[in-house]
Design an enzyme around this catalytic site. Structure first.
Site, PDB file in Angstrom:
ATOM      1  N   SER A 144       5.531  -1.859 -71.935  1.00 28.59           N
ATOM      2  CA  SER A 144       5.415  -1.556 -70.502  1.00 28.59           C
ATOM      3  C   SER A 144       6.063  -0.228 -70.149  1.00 28.59           C
ATOM      4  CB  SER A 144       6.077  -2.659 -69.680  1.00 28.59           C
ATOM      5  OG  SER A 144       5.607  -3.908 -70.076  1.00 28.59           O
ATOM      6  N   GLU A 146       2.715 -13.520 -79.154  1.00 24.08           N
ATOM      7  CA  GLU A 146       3.796 -13.594 -78.177  1.00 24.08           C
ATOM      8  C   GLU A 146       3.555 -14.758 -77.223  1.00 24.08           C
ATOM      9  OE1 GLU A 146       4.160 -10.073 -75.783  1.00 24.08           O
ATOM     10  OE2 GLU A 146       5.881 -10.826 -74.682  1.00 24.08           O
TER      11      GLU A 146
HETATM   12  C1  LIG Z   1      11.961 -10.892 -68.171  1.00 27.02           C
HETATM   13  C2  LIG Z   1      10.987  -9.830 -68.545  1.00 27.02           C
HETATM   14  C3  LIG Z   1      11.064  -9.286 -69.808  1.00 27.02           C
HETATM   15  C4  LIG Z   1      10.177  -8.285 -70.184  1.00 27.02           C
HETATM   16  N1  LIG Z   1      10.315  -7.740 -71.428  1.00 27.02           N
HETATM   17  C5  LIG Z   1       9.486  -6.758 -71.811  1.00 27.02           C
HETATM   18  C6  LIG Z   1       9.644  -6.158 -73.095  1.00 27.02           C
HETATM   19  O1  LIG Z   1      10.529  -6.510 -73.875  1.00 27.02           O
HETATM   20  N2  LIG Z   1       8.807  -5.160 -73.433  1.00 27.02           N
HETATM   21  C7  LIG Z   1       7.810  -4.731 -72.605  1.00 27.02           C
HETATM   22  O2  LIG Z   1       7.057  -3.858 -72.993  1.00 27.02           O
HETATM   23  N3  LIG Z   1       7.647  -5.273 -71.379  1.00 27.02           N
HETATM   24  C8  LIG Z   1       8.460  -6.265 -70.957  1.00 27.02           C
HETATM   25  N4  LIG Z   1       8.313  -6.828 -69.716  1.00 27.02           N
HETATM   26  C9  LIG Z   1       7.318  -6.270 -68.790  1.00 27.02           C
HETATM   27  C10 LIG Z   1       6.118  -7.145 -68.554  1.00 27.02           C
HETATM   28  O3  LIG Z   1       5.258  -7.138 -69.671  1.00 27.02           O
HETATM   29  C11 LIG Z   1       5.428  -6.630 -67.285  1.00 27.02           C
HETATM   30  O4  LIG Z   1       6.327  -6.820 -66.211  1.00 27.02           O
HETATM   31  C12 LIG Z   1       4.145  -7.342 -67.011  1.00 27.02           C
HETATM   32  O5  LIG Z   1       3.170  -6.995 -67.963  1.00 27.02           O
HETATM   33  C13 LIG Z   1       3.605  -7.030 -65.598  1.00 27.02           C
HETATM   34  O6  LIG Z   1       3.541  -5.651 -65.383  1.00 27.02           O
HETATM   35  P1  LIG Z   1       4.218  -4.965 -64.124  1.00 27.02           P
HETATM   36  O7  LIG Z   1       5.614  -5.445 -63.998  1.00 27.02           O
HETATM   37  O8  LIG Z   1       3.969  -3.513 -64.230  1.00 27.02           O
HETATM   38  O9  LIG Z   1       3.424  -5.555 -62.853  1.00 27.02           O
HETATM   39  P2  LIG Z   1       2.005  -5.094 -62.342  1.00 27.02           P
HETATM   40  O10 LIG Z   1       1.054  -4.991 -63.484  1.00 27.02           O
HETATM   41  O11 LIG Z   1       2.174  -3.895 -61.478  1.00 27.02           O
HETATM   42  O12 LIG Z   1       1.572  -6.340 -61.460  1.00 27.02           O
HETATM   43  C14 LIG Z   1       2.025  -6.531 -60.117  1.00 27.02           C
HETATM   44  C15 LIG Z   1       1.322  -7.764 -59.553  1.00 27.02           C
HETATM   45  O13 LIG Z   1      -0.104  -7.563 -59.532  1.00 27.02           O
HETATM   46  C16 LIG Z   1      -0.778  -8.615 -60.226  1.00 27.02           C
HETATM   47  N5  LIG Z   1      -1.936  -8.069 -60.951  1.00 27.02           N
HETATM   48  C17 LIG Z   1      -1.971  -6.960 -61.720  1.00 27.02           C
HETATM   49  N6  LIG Z   1      -3.197  -6.784 -62.239  1.00 27.02           N
HETATM   50  C18 LIG Z   1      -3.970  -7.816 -61.795  1.00 27.02           C
HETATM   51  C19 LIG Z   1      -5.339  -8.199 -61.998  1.00 27.02           C
HETATM   52  N7  LIG Z   1      -6.149  -7.482 -62.779  1.00 27.02           N
HETATM   53  N8  LIG Z   1      -5.768  -9.328 -61.390  1.00 27.02           N
HETATM   54  C20 LIG Z   1      -4.948 -10.070 -60.601  1.00 27.02           C
HETATM   55  N9  LIG Z   1      -3.647  -9.748 -60.374  1.00 27.02           N
HETATM   56  C21 LIG Z   1      -3.160  -8.649 -60.967  1.00 27.02           C
HETATM   57  C22 LIG Z   1       0.259  -9.146 -61.197  1.00 27.02           C
HETATM   58  O14 LIG Z   1      -0.009 -10.475 -61.539  1.00 27.02           O
HETATM   59  C23 LIG Z   1       1.552  -9.016 -60.388  1.00 27.02           C
HETATM   60  O15 LIG Z   1       1.701 -10.138 -59.552  1.00 27.02           O
HETATM   61  C24 LIG Z   1       9.178  -7.824 -69.297  1.00 27.02           C
HETATM   62  C25 LIG Z   1       9.091  -8.382 -68.018  1.00 27.02           C
HETATM   63  C26 LIG Z   1       9.984  -9.367 -67.643  1.00 27.02           C
HETATM   64  C27 LIG Z   1       9.865  -9.952 -66.267  1.00 27.02           C
END
Ligand SMILES: Cc1cc2nc3c(=O)[nH]c(=O)nc-3n(C[C@H](O)[C@H](O)[C@H](O)COP(=O)(O)OP(=O)(O)OC[C@H]3O[C@@H](n4cnc5c(N)ncnc54)[C@H](O)[C@@H]3O)c2cc1C
Length: 391
Positions: free
Chosen positions: A124, A239
């Site tokens: 991410s 995962e």
């Molecule tokens: C505890 C924790 C640990 C993590 N650890 C890691 C790690 O070790 N390495 C790593 O790389 N990442 C990590 N992450 C990141 C995680 O993979 C991302 O937070 C996740 O993929 C969501 O991306 P974002 O936070 O950018 O949210 P966004 O993608 O911006 O999403 C925001 C909102 O929009 C919704 N949304 C987005 N796209 C769509 C769609 N197409 N249809 C419907 N709804 C949608 C989502 O469901 C969410 O509610 C971690 C996250 C958490 C919370």
């Protein structure tokens, strides 16, 4: 699926119980600390069960699906992790089996097995979470190495990790997925900076990581250049399969029952004897059993050489729902004693009310993240709609 155990399977279960009792005699409970983790890992190594999900060719024990099921059940009942070794063991190793060169396998797998090296996952970025293919961290090839510049976000455990497996952009193809490359990056490189992110539960679990001309030798590229998306997709299903949280939910259920027996109910007996409470607990347990069987089915397909595929989204979605419900039960049980919790108040014996109330409130808050980490609930639903239901 026939779940009655054969004589051999009963003997295996006995051997598992013996191992657990030898490692943690007299009912001593695993506390998740370093000393207990080392002790449990040493016992697993000695028995040849440390890499219990690895194929035989790479040192796995070659268990059948039923043996894996017994293992998961018995370790969960004892409150023990089914495996030790974090992201290296559970996530990177399967990728190295499939895409790593023999040199990469020989170099990285022994340290993962021995739990000598900690790995973190750099996928991410700011602006690239659910839409991971829009990632922008750049890797530019210079003869025998890449220079990596950019930023990763929400990287769990980066502050303790020795290495990161990460996705980088190596070209700007019209199809964004085609320009992504999977690299193994040494976190001790001087160009790596890790800054902490403190989460709602008050803990430092994840981080922001920046790269400033980080040097990654081409020998640390997994798969071909531009093949990173395929490599990453395989890893994501592994995962998510690991995120059914069955063992955790079983452990929560067991402890929830213990706690509910000590609390007064509204019908004169303990809370556990309240019909309404007992019914909700039983319903959660039935769902947990259904999830466990679904996980077992997936495991048995994987054991037969298949890939977890879109089913893993279903496991993750349902597993998250159940674990969150369990943690909500705990907060309900704690009642007003859950309220005074705040992050800086993490010193034992400093809270009002029972100690478990504080620990479980932390777990409740921590559990919120499960519906985001590893792909959000909405994204899992999209995958199920498309690939399982064919919508
Ligand atoms: C505890 C924790 C640990 C993590 N650890 C890691 C790690 O070790 N390495 C790593 O790389 N990442 C990590 N992450 C990141 C995680 O993979 C991302 O937070 C996740 O993929 C969501 O991306 P974002 O936070 O950018 O949210 P966004 O993608 O911006 O999403 C925001 C909102 O929009 C919704 N949304 C987005 N796209 C769509 C769609 N197409 N249809 C419907 N709804 C949608 C989502 O469901 C969410 O509610 C971690 C996250 C958490 C919370």
């Amino acid at each position: 699926m026939d779940l009655s155990l054969s004589d051999d399977e009963l003997a295996f279960r006995k051997a598992v119980r013996t191992l657990i009792c030898d490692a943690f005699p007299a009912g001593e409970r695993y506390d998740g600390g370093d000393a207990h983790e080392r002790r449990w890992h040493a016992a697993l190594l000695e028995r040849g069960w440390a890499a219990n999900k690895w194929p035989v060719a790479f040192g796995g024990p070659g268990w059948t699906a039923t043996q894996s099921f017994i293992w998961e059940r018995e370790t969960a009942a004892a409150g023990l992790p089914a495996q030790v070794g974090g992201m290296g063991m559970g996530m990177l190793a399967p990728i190295l089996f499939a895409y790593g060169t023999p040199e990469q396998q020989a170099r990285f797998l022994p340290d993962i097995l021995q739990n000598r090296v900690r790995w973190c996952q750099g996928y991410s970025e700011p602006g690239a979470g659910s839409d991971l293919a829009s990632l922008r961290t750049q890797a530019v090839l210079h003869n025998d190495h890449y220079l990596v510049d950019g930023e990763k976000l929400w990287t769990s455990g980066a502050h303790e990790a020795d290495w990161m497996f990460c996705l980088t952009r190596t070209s700007d193809e019209p199809k964004r997925q085609a320009g992504i490359t999977f690299l193994l990056l040494d976190m001790r490189d001087p160009g790596v900076t890790v800054r902490p992110i403190i989460s709602i539960d008050g803990r430092h679990a994840f981080n922001g990581v920046t790269f400033d001309r980080v040097r990654v030798p081409t020998e640390n590229r997994v798969g071909r250049e531009g093949e990173g998306w395929t490599v990453a997709k395989g890893l994501l299903t592994h995962e998510r399969t690991g995120q059914a949280f069955v063992s955790l939910s079983r452990d929560l259920l067991r402890r929830l029952r213990e706690v509910a027996r000590t609390l007064p109910g509204s019908e004169g007996g303990s809370l556990m004897e309240d019909v309404g409470f007992a019914r909700r607990m039983s319903w959660a347990e039935v769902e947990l059993q259904a999830l466990e069987i679904t996980e077992l089915r997936t495991l048995s397909e994987v054991a037969a050489g298949g890939a977890p595929g879109a089913q893993s989204s279903l496991l993750k979605l349902k597993g998250t729902d159940i674990v969150q419900r369990m943690t909500e039960f705990f907060v309900e049980c704690a009642g007003p004693y859950a309220a005074p919790w705040f992050p800086q108040n993490t010193v034992p014996n400093t809270t009002v009310g029972p100690q478990w109330a504080q620990a479980e409130t932390v777990r409740y808050l921590e559990g919120r993240a499960a519906s985001i980490a590893g792909g959000s609930d909405e994204v899992q639903r999209n995958i199920i709609a498309k690939h399982v239901l064919g919508l």
